[in-house]
Design a protein around this motif. Structure first.
Motif, PDB file in Angstrom:
ATOM      1  N   ASP A 202     -15.517  14.836 -18.977  1.00  0.00           N
ATOM      2  CA  ASP A 202     -15.095  13.921 -17.807  1.00  0.00           C
ATOM      3  C   ASP A 202     -13.877  12.910 -18.281  1.00  0.00           C
ATOM      4  OD1 ASP A 202     -15.065  12.399 -15.723  1.00  0.00           O
ATOM      5  OD2 ASP A 202     -16.979  11.435 -15.804  1.00  0.00           O
ATOM      6  N   GLN A 203     -12.688  13.046 -17.230  1.00  0.00           N
ATOM      7  CA  GLN A 203     -11.577  12.442 -17.760  1.00  0.00           C
ATOM      8  C   GLN A 203     -11.436  11.356 -16.555  1.00  0.00           C
ATOM      9  OE1 GLN A 203      -8.376  14.870 -19.067  1.00  0.00           O
ATOM     10  NE2 GLN A 203      -9.679  15.976 -20.359  1.00  0.00           N
ATOM     11  N   LEU A 204     -11.343  10.263 -16.494  1.00  0.00           N
ATOM     12  CA  LEU A 204     -10.974   9.227 -15.307  1.00  0.00           C
ATOM     13  C   LEU A 204      -9.828   8.395 -15.641  1.00  0.00           C
ATOM     14  CD1 LEU A 204     -12.059   7.929 -13.020  1.00  0.00           C
ATOM     15  CD2 LEU A 204     -13.662   6.518 -14.311  1.00  0.00           C
ATOM     16  N   HIS A 205      -9.091   8.714 -14.737  1.00  0.00           N
ATOM     17  CA  HIS A 205      -7.866   7.536 -14.647  1.00  0.00           C
ATOM     18  C   HIS A 205      -8.114   6.785 -13.404  1.00  0.00           C
ATOM     19  CE1 HIS A 205      -3.753   6.158 -14.458  1.00  0.00           C
ATOM     20  NE2 HIS A 205      -3.804   6.326 -13.277  1.00  0.00           N
ATOM     21  N   LEU A 206      -7.975   5.296 -13.512  1.00  0.00           N
ATOM     22  CA  LEU A 206      -7.777   4.299 -12.566  1.00  0.00           C
ATOM     23  C   LEU A 206      -6.672   3.722 -12.477  1.00  0.00           C
ATOM     24  CD1 LEU A 206     -11.250   2.506 -13.443  1.00  0.00           C
ATOM     25  CD2 LEU A 206     -10.893   4.222 -11.872  1.00  0.00           C
ATOM     26  N   GLY A 207      -6.072   3.472 -11.391  1.00  0.00           N
ATOM     27  CA  GLY A 207      -5.007   2.956 -10.971  1.00  0.00           C
ATOM     28  C   GLY A 207      -4.942   1.684 -10.397  1.00  0.00           C
ATOM     29  N   GLY A 208      -4.042   1.291  -9.444  1.00  0.00           N
ATOM     30  CA  GLY A 208      -3.830   0.013  -8.817  1.00  0.00           C
ATOM     31  C   GLY A 208      -4.800   0.074  -7.575  1.00  0.00           C
ATOM     32  N   VAL A 209      -4.743  -1.201  -6.782  1.00  0.00           N
ATOM     33  CA  VAL A 209      -5.599  -1.299  -5.669  1.00  0.00           C
ATOM     34  C   VAL A 209      -4.773  -1.460  -4.442  1.00  0.00           C
ATOM     35  CG1 VAL A 209      -7.485  -2.386  -6.824  1.00  0.00           C
ATOM     36  CG2 VAL A 209      -5.647  -3.837  -6.063  1.00  0.00           C
ATOM     37  N   CYS A 210      -5.256  -1.226  -3.339  1.00  0.00           N
ATOM     38  CA  CYS A 210      -4.580  -1.589  -2.030  1.00  0.00           C
ATOM     39  C   CYS A 210      -5.563  -2.058  -1.075  1.00  0.00           C
ATOM     40  CB  CYS A 210      -3.909  -0.266  -1.603  1.00  0.00           C
ATOM     41  SG  CYS A 210      -5.153   0.937  -0.729  1.00  0.00           S
ATOM     42  N   PRO A 211      -5.432  -2.800  -0.061  1.00  0.00           N
ATOM     43  CA  PRO A 211      -6.038  -3.382   0.864  1.00  0.00           C
ATOM     44  C   PRO A 211      -6.887  -2.205   1.783  1.00  0.00           C
ATOM     45  CG  PRO A 211      -4.116  -4.181   1.127  1.00  0.00           C
ATOM     46  CD  PRO A 211      -3.876  -3.345   0.296  1.00  0.00           C
ATOM     47  N   GLN A 212      -8.298  -2.356   1.760  1.00  0.00           N
ATOM     48  CA  GLN A 212      -9.068  -1.326   2.411  1.00  0.00           C
ATOM     49  C   GLN A 212      -8.437  -1.097   3.838  1.00  0.00           C
ATOM     50  OE1 GLN A 212     -13.164  -0.969   2.157  1.00  0.00           O
ATOM     51  NE2 GLN A 212     -13.469  -2.266   0.177  1.00  0.00           N
ATOM     52  N   HIS A 213      -7.995  -1.786   4.621  1.00  0.00           N
ATOM     53  CA  HIS A 213      -7.415  -1.725   5.894  1.00  0.00           C
ATOM     54  C   HIS A 213      -6.116  -0.870   5.821  1.00  0.00           C
ATOM     55  CE1 HIS A 213      -4.979  -5.268   4.796  1.00  0.00           C
ATOM     56  NE2 HIS A 213      -3.941  -4.766   5.812  1.00  0.00           N
ATOM     57  N   LYS A 214      -5.681  -0.491   4.499  1.00  0.00           N
ATOM     58  CA  LYS A 214      -4.404   0.317   4.521  1.00  0.00           C
ATOM     59  C   LYS A 214      -4.628   1.684   3.852  1.00  0.00           C
ATOM     60  CE  LYS A 214      -0.783  -3.187   4.223  1.00  0.00           C
ATOM     61  NZ  LYS A 214       0.337  -3.517   3.562  1.00  0.00           N
ATOM     62  N   LEU A 215      -5.930   2.071   3.991  1.00  0.00           N
ATOM     63  CA  LEU A 215      -6.538   3.258   3.328  1.00  0.00           C
ATOM     64  C   LEU A 215      -6.003   4.283   3.967  1.00  0.00           C
ATOM     65  CD1 LEU A 215     -10.126   2.651   2.020  1.00  0.00           C
ATOM     66  CD2 LEU A 215      -8.132   3.051   0.535  1.00  0.00           C
ATOM     67  N   ASN A 216      -6.170   4.185   5.266  1.00  0.00           N
ATOM     68  CA  ASN A 216      -5.652   5.612   5.819  1.00  0.00           C
ATOM     69  C   ASN A 216      -4.249   6.009   5.881  1.00  0.00           C
ATOM     70  OD1 ASN A 216      -7.910   6.141   7.328  1.00  0.00           O
ATOM     71  ND2 ASN A 216      -7.497   4.645   8.912  1.00  0.00           N
ATOM     72  N   LYS A 217      -3.342   4.897   5.421  1.00  0.00           N
ATOM     73  CA  LYS A 217      -1.983   5.110   5.057  1.00  0.00           C
ATOM     74  C   LYS A 217      -1.674   5.880   3.715  1.00  0.00           C
ATOM     75  CE  LYS A 217       2.574   2.862   4.103  1.00  0.00           C
ATOM     76  NZ  LYS A 217       3.122   1.545   4.326  1.00  0.00           N
ATOM     77  N   TYR A 218      -2.656   5.733   2.860  1.00  0.00           N
ATOM     78  CA  TYR A 218      -2.506   6.131   1.634  1.00  0.00           C
ATOM     79  C   TYR A 218      -3.784   7.260   1.584  1.00  0.00           C
ATOM     80  CZ  TYR A 218       0.374   2.135   0.782  1.00  0.00           C
ATOM     81  OH  TYR A 218       1.221   1.197   0.573  1.00  0.00           O
ATOM     82  N   ALA A 219      -4.331   7.907   2.309  1.00  0.00           N
ATOM     83  CA  ALA A 219      -5.298   8.908   2.286  1.00  0.00           C
ATOM     84  C   ALA A 219      -4.939  10.159   1.491  1.00  0.00           C
ATOM     85  CB  ALA A 219      -5.953   9.200   3.786  1.00  0.00           C
ATOM     86  N   PRO A 220      -5.580  10.525   0.609  1.00  0.00           N
ATOM     87  CA  PRO A 220      -5.101  11.857  -0.161  1.00  0.00           C
ATOM     88  C   PRO A 220      -5.062  12.963   0.605  1.00  0.00           C
ATOM     89  CG  PRO A 220      -6.830  10.730  -1.397  1.00  0.00           C
ATOM     90  CD  PRO A 220      -6.811   9.883  -0.120  1.00  0.00           C
TER      91      PRO A 220
END
Length: 311
Positions: A202-220
């Motif tokens: 199991d290899q986990l990489h954690l990055g930065g955060v963004c506001p939850q109300h902008k999640l749709n903009k950054y959806a994978p």
């Protein structure tokens, strides 16, 4: 090799490099083609991932049964060098994540990690399901919320020393608190155990955060949230085309819509859909509203794409 190179030309753009390129091209013919094996049990893998994150968020101690007894876990953490990171949250939850992750962070391009003694580097690796569970239970922040709709899950069967494994790559976000979501990438190597599927690496990489109300903009890409946005845009384009650009009503999205058309119209429909990269029902609506003038139909579709922010 210790040879002094100062003052020497390190790159040559003469005939030598052309000769090398030719040799590379000739050798490339001998490289075997990688065989892509389609994942035949993708639904089973997705169910496993869904169950894992459900336990991770609600009853984390039970994930011990989802890891092989000799499983290995590693983590990397780059909150400030990752994208998207509109802002970095300074709340207590962020401090907890920062503390927990930096303690085991194995970022190989981080000078702090590289300069550490070898035994300290190796101590950051978690060996065995008990060690992994201890980290997630005692050190990693407990208040997390994962949503499958904001994850893209890709899986590929692989064979290692005649044993079958499944490599699963997950890109997405998890809610760190009520305000922000943190970006993550995870690669799991799954194997079949006596009690079902188990995680061996199991290899986990954690990055930065963004506001939850902008999640749709950054959806994978290819996540459920991303596909839903794409479908909504297509509906908006279709509605705008039919209504002459006003977009006052929506239309149902269908599949190949070629009924009651002549052969010439079907061919024209296929050409416009292929040219614009849109479903055939959208192409048909554009052609019908343009009296089957293909140039006018293409203009309508491309205009609606721009108006809806679609490239």
């Amino acid at each position: 090799d210790g040879e002094v190179v100062s003052g020497q030309s390190l790159v040559s753009f003469g005939s030598n490099i052309d000769s090398m390129a030719q040799q590379f091209n000739e050798k490339a013919i001998d490289i075997p083609v990688s065989v892509h094996n389609a994942c035949t049990n993708q639904s089973q893998i997705q169910q496993f991932i869904s169950n894992y994150y459900n336990l991770f968020d609600t009853d984390r101690r039970k994930i011990i049964n989802m890891y092989h007894v000799d499983a290995i876990f590693t983590l990397t953490y780059t909150p400030h060098n990752d994208t998207p990171t509109p802002f970095e949250n300074k709340s207590q939850s962020h401090k907890d994540v920062n503390t927990a992750c930096n303690r085991v962070n194995r970022n190989l391009i981080d000078n702090f990690f590289v300069d550490q003694a070898r035994f300290k580097q190796m101590n950051k690796v978690k060996h065995g399901n008990l060690d992994i569970l201890k980290y997630f239970s005692d050190e990693f922040p407990r208040k997390t919320k994962h949503q499958i709709s904001y994850m893209s899950i890709d899986c590929h069967p692989i064979k290692i020393t005649d044993k079958d494994f499944m490599q699963v790559i997950i890109n997405g976000y998890y809610a760190e608190n009520q305000e922000v979501a943190r970006k993550f990438n995870r690669t799991m190597l799954l194997m079949q155990g006596n009690n079902g599927i188990m995680i061996s690496n199991d290899q986990l990489h954690l990055g930065g955060v963004c506001p939850q109300h902008k999640l749709n903009k950054y959806a994978p890409a290819s996540s459920i949230a991303d596909l839903n946005q794409h479908n909504e845009k297509q509906k908006a384009i279709g509605a705008s085309i039919v209504s002459g650009g006003s977009g006052d009503f929506s239309v149902a999205m269908g599949g190949n819509n070629t009924g009651n058309l002549s052969n010439d119209q079907q061919q024209l429909l296929s050409q416009v859909a292929q040219h614009c990269g849109c479903p055939t029902d959208i192409a048909r609506q554009a052609l019908e509203s343009a009296s089957w003038n293909p140039q006018d139909a293409v203009t309508r579709i491309e205009t609606m794409k721009r108006n809806n922010g679609q490239q």
